[in-house]
Write a protein that holds these residues in place. Sequence first.
Motif: not given
Length: 383
Positions: A246-271
């Motif tokens: 959760n802390l890593n996700n929070s840090s990642s979202n803060r550093s990349n504010p556009t990330k919340k507009n897409r979803t990356r599905y782990l296990g496929t590598g596709e957005s």
Amino acid sequence: MNIVGKDNIPNPPIDFILSHFDSSSGQFPCKMMTFRSNGQFTVNTKQEILKRCEQSDFKDCRINAYPETIVKEGMLIQAPNFVFVDLDLGNFDNDINKLNKVKNSTLRKMEQMHGSHPTLSWTGNGYHIYLPINVSVLDNEYVFSKDKFPKLFSLKGKYSQYFVSEAFMQYAEDFFTSGRADPNHRPKYKTCLIRIPDTFNSKCLNRGLSLEDSKVRILQKWDGKRIDGDAITHEFLIWLIRQEINLNNSSSNRSNPTKKNRTRYLGTGESHHQDKSSFRIEWIERLLQIPIDDQRKYCLWRIISPYLLNVKHISEAETAKTMEKWLYQCSHLKKLDFEPRIKIYGIIKGNKGFKPISYSKLKDENEELYLFLQKKNLENISK
């Protein structure tokens, strides 16, 4: 002025209280404090404890559940083998019925999970529950290394000044009480002070209560059986991993504010963007059809729950039904060692929007499960 007379001098059960404590370095020396002391001081014998209680007129007599020596040659040697639960009446609007409800549910959870019969005492302002357990020194085990949780235990992290074992003490209290313990009670090795029974709580005396009503009383005695702590340390490890993610996700979202507009599905590598409800990760769909006799808890919180909630965006109620159905199938292979509805509820409510682990990363995080799934031929549909 003494508050007790010669005919009613208390007789604190020092031996009984000390029986709860277990240390590789011995019970003594340890710390205690009283109404008359200026902070904690060292005691070396049972007789000295009693003498100090008498000198304080038996008011606010507390003893540390852990010995004074916890580190030797730079290494932690003391296991977190004493769970201390503090339920304060003031945190329940001074409603004894609300307090009793949480107290009963806490004792019931300890009984259901571990068959434990802990000590329960009334402090004048609430309940204390003392649960001795068998557990290793977590800091000395690789899976609990601080290096594996750099966000949690960094200089700016929530547990920067803690041993991992001390974080476990606090987790165990929250775990058994479902987060209803006194929020100001954050036990550590040096602050795990418990009130000695048959001594007096000065706060009660100051409110004008009688000696009898101000006395710390044992309501239920520990049966002397130190329970196996493996189950709860497993839960703690899962919690640590989840918090770090959760802390890593929070840090990642803060550093990349556009990330919340897409979803990356782990296990496929596709957005993907909007229509997520129809998305499938085939190896997880296959897993849901295969009962397993081990790793059930890990699968629930690391794979199935985040997949259903945050990839397929299924409701919590439907997610719970799917998880319960899968566990029912698994129980035919091997009986569950936990109550499924309680476990499912906790996992769902603790979900913070993280995604399931990818099949490729599973090999590093849980090689045992990875190899099992390979045998089931799930690797052929991992994309």
